[in-house]
Scaffold this motif. Structure first.
Motif, PDB file in Angstrom:
ATOM      1  N   HIS A  83       0.808  -1.226   0.000  1.00 21.77           N
ATOM      2  CA  HIS A  83       0.000   0.000   0.000  1.00 21.77           C
ATOM      3  C   HIS A  83       0.839   1.274   0.000  1.00 21.77           C
ATOM      4  O   HIS A  83       0.312   2.379  -0.077  1.00 21.77           O
ATOM      5  CB  HIS A  83      -1.036   0.001   1.140  1.00 21.77           C
ATOM      6  N   SER A 138       3.465  -7.741   1.028  1.00 21.79           N
ATOM      7  CA  SER A 138       2.220  -7.433   1.736  1.00 21.79           C
ATOM      8  C   SER A 138       2.284  -8.081   3.106  1.00 21.79           C
ATOM      9  O   SER A 138       2.973  -9.091   3.303  1.00 21.79           O
ATOM     10  CB  SER A 138       1.031  -7.990   0.950  1.00 21.79           C
ATOM     11  N   LEU A 186      -6.452   0.371   2.473  1.00 16.65           N
ATOM     12  CA  LEU A 186      -5.030   0.092   2.280  1.00 16.65           C
ATOM     13  C   LEU A 186      -4.795  -0.847   1.102  1.00 16.65           C
ATOM     14  O   LEU A 186      -3.659  -1.129   0.749  1.00 16.65           O
ATOM     15  CB  LEU A 186      -4.431  -0.543   3.552  1.00 16.65           C
ATOM     16  N   THR A 246      -4.130  -2.160  -2.397  1.00 22.31           N
ATOM     17  CA  THR A 246      -3.520  -1.599  -3.596  1.00 22.31           C
ATOM     18  C   THR A 246      -3.303  -2.715  -4.609  1.00 22.31           C
ATOM     19  O   THR A 246      -2.671  -3.727  -4.295  1.00 22.31           O
ATOM     20  CB  THR A 246      -2.153  -0.951  -3.274  1.00 22.31           C
TER      21      THR A 246
END
Length: 562
Positions: free
Chosen positions: A131, A152, A174, A176
């Motif tokens: 993010h 992540s 958050l 992405t």
């Protein structure tokens, strides 16, 4: 032996040596050796996902191979823009294993700050959280970063939490969708597709391990060059300072961010050196934090005053058992005596205050764990570290006990210099002494007290904030004629950022506009919390804004209000 040296020795605990023996091998080699001893011992806990030393090393080895295949070699710079998570530890040690250099990057940095730092360091590869990628995406190509590896939290969470993570990420905005390509690579797939490395660590103790960026009187961020020897020495110095530490049995709270030199040394590297089990916490949220402490039962708790203040003032603190904590280390800002007393009574632990700076890896001073502790003092120098107070004007005359001047230190943890800044290096390092820029005094027992800062740096919640940088952002606002930034006392953050702004003639400006403008151009912790719109600012005869006068004015206001 000098009179001051005799004073220091008088207060060293019997179990804390004035001098220490240091390993003759770099950090990653020591970790590899520890893996052989403790392969099956748990080393990290991330929301219930546990890695043993063996698990961690396998990931480090695969990451090292991945980086090597991307062309990373000895001396190359690898940026890590991650909060506390297993991927940070893996990326850090994989980089060092190749003899490459870690460039720690604050995850809160905005595009302008990332671009400056990575361009200055000459970053070849960056490892970032998913993010955060939209910010990185806007700058990495134009400054020559060849590859961006994206990870992540999902890559490190236990299976049940990993399955729920996408939903939570979307809810918190958050999530992405990363556009992977031949230059933007997924962390998880890299680990799976690469075998353990066969490369042997080429690093020596005097090779650069880290570029840790910090600011200065000009507000221009500069890279502090820390070698393997510097960082290794400081880890050993901390270890020797706590003679009660039980190797391979302690549990360390890792809430201090690893991208900051305090957390990197006093949490991550210290834990891996001593075999301590790490509770990795990526962000501080008091309710979640207390639940994790209650469950994990830590024995060592490095922190900053902001965290301890939040704990002792929590309305339901009695519901959480913190009695497992044996001792705490705090620094970065003065610790209120009342908070120390309340926390120690609540937990039965001991809090020791210390001092350090980025240029010294960072720890130079600490109060003894079992010896004389002096509230308000940062203690005495750690092993193999000397200090003195010198006059501010020349920096050459050593001052007597009780007199205020600039604190200078020397020891094996002191930096090699500033990256590509020979003039600033020569100013900071003189005849083997590091000029800290901090105004201090020493008492009759050799204990040091930080009085003020030669620089105007603000320390808010443990973060270093440089007023000049905020000033420059304010001056870029089309409606601003004049502006200045100061740090004002804050009961929670230690200090907070206040700006004084003078609008251009005919313009109107609101505090909300100023804050919004800064939020787009500065990391969140640098954004002013207080804004005062004025018709003019106090200035000297040569037109220099009197920052100190404004700060003193604020102190008077707070005193009258209380």
């Amino acid at each position: 032996m000098s009179a001051l040296e005799e004073l220091w020795l008088k207060h060293y605990d019997e179990g804390v040596p004035r001098h220490a023996a240091y390993p003759e091998e770099p950090l990653p080699s020591i970790l590899h050796r520890n893996v052989q001893k403790w392969a099956h011992k748990p080393i990290t806990n991330f929301y219930g996902a546990v890695l043993t030393y063996g698990d961690l090393w396998r990931q480090i080895s695969r990451m090292a191979e991945a980086l090597s295949r991307l062309g990373v070699k000895k001396g190359d710079r690898v940026a890590i823009m991650l909060p506390n998570c297993p991927q940070y530890v893996v990326s850090y040690y994989a980089t060092l294993w190749l003899g490459a250099v870690v460039v720690n990057t604050n995850p809160m940095y905005v595009e302008r700050e990332i671009e400056h730092q990575w361009s200055d360091a000459g970053v070849k590869v960056a490892v970032v959280l998913d993010h955060l990628f939209p910010r990185v995406e806007k700058v990495y190509s134009k400054i020559g970063v060849e590859y961006v590896i994206v990870t992540s939290f999902r890559d490190a969470l236990p299976r049940h939490l990993a399955l729920l993570y996408p939903l939570k990420a979307r809810k918190q905005k958050l999530f992405t969708a990363v556009p992977y390509s031949d230059r933007v690579l997924p962390y998880g797939k890299l680990l799976k597709s690469n075998p353990p490395t066969e490369v042997q660590c080429p690093a020596t103790l005097d090779d650069i391990a880290l570029l840790q960026y910090t600011g200065g009187t000009t507000g221009i961020s500069k890279g502090v060059i820390l070698t393997h020897r510097n960082i290794m020495a400081n880890v050993v110095q901390i270890t020797k300072w706590f003679p009660d530490l039980e190797w391979a049995r302690e549990r360390i709270v890792c809430i201090l961010p690893f991208f900051h030199v305090f957390g990197m040394t006093a949490c991550m590297n210290w834990a891996l050196y001593t075999g301590s089990y790490m509770l990795l916490i990526p962000r501080f949220e008091i309710n979640e934090f207390l639940k994790l402490l209650h469950k994990f039962r830590p024995t060592i708790f490095p922190g900053v005053p902001t965290i301890y203040v939040a704990i002792v003032n929590h309305p339901d603190i009695k519901k959480f058992d913190l009695s497992s904590v044996k001792f705490c280390i705090t620094g970065s800002a003065p610790m209120p005596v009342e908070v120390i007393n309340r926390f120690e009574k609540m937990t039965g632990s001991i809090i020791v205050e210390g001092f350090g700076l980025t240029e010294s890896s960072p720890v130079t001073h600490c109060n003894p764990l079992h010896g004389l502790r002096k509230p308000g003092s940062v203690g005495i120098p750690v092993s193999d570290t000397e200090c003195k107070i010198v006059d501010i004007e020349t920096g050459e005359r050593e001052l007597p006990i009780g007199e205020e001047g600039e604190l200078v230190v020397r020891g094996p943890q002191v930096m090699k210099g500033y990256w590509n800044k020979p003039e600033e290096t020569a100013q900071a390092l003189r005849n083997g002494w590091l000029y800290t820029g901090d105004i201090a005094k020493m008492d009759e027992d050799g204990y040091t007290y930080i009085v003020d800062r030669k620089k105007d740096m603000i320390i808010a919640g443990g973060y270093n904030i440089y007023p000049r940088e905020i000033d420059e952002v304010l001056y870029s606002h089309p409606k601003v004629l004049d502006a200045v930034t100061v740090g004002v006392p804050d009961p929670y953050r230690g200090e907070t950022v206040k700006v004084f702004v003078v609008p251009k003639p005919g313009e109107t400006l609101t505090p909300e506009e100023v804050i919004s403008f800064c939020r787009e151009r500065l990391a969140a912790y640098k954004v002013p919390k207080l804004v005062e719109i004025r018709e003019s600012l106090p200035k000297s005869a040569v037109g220099k804004v009197l920052r100190k006068e404004l700060r003193e004015e604020e102190l008077r206001k707070q005193k009258q209000a209380s």
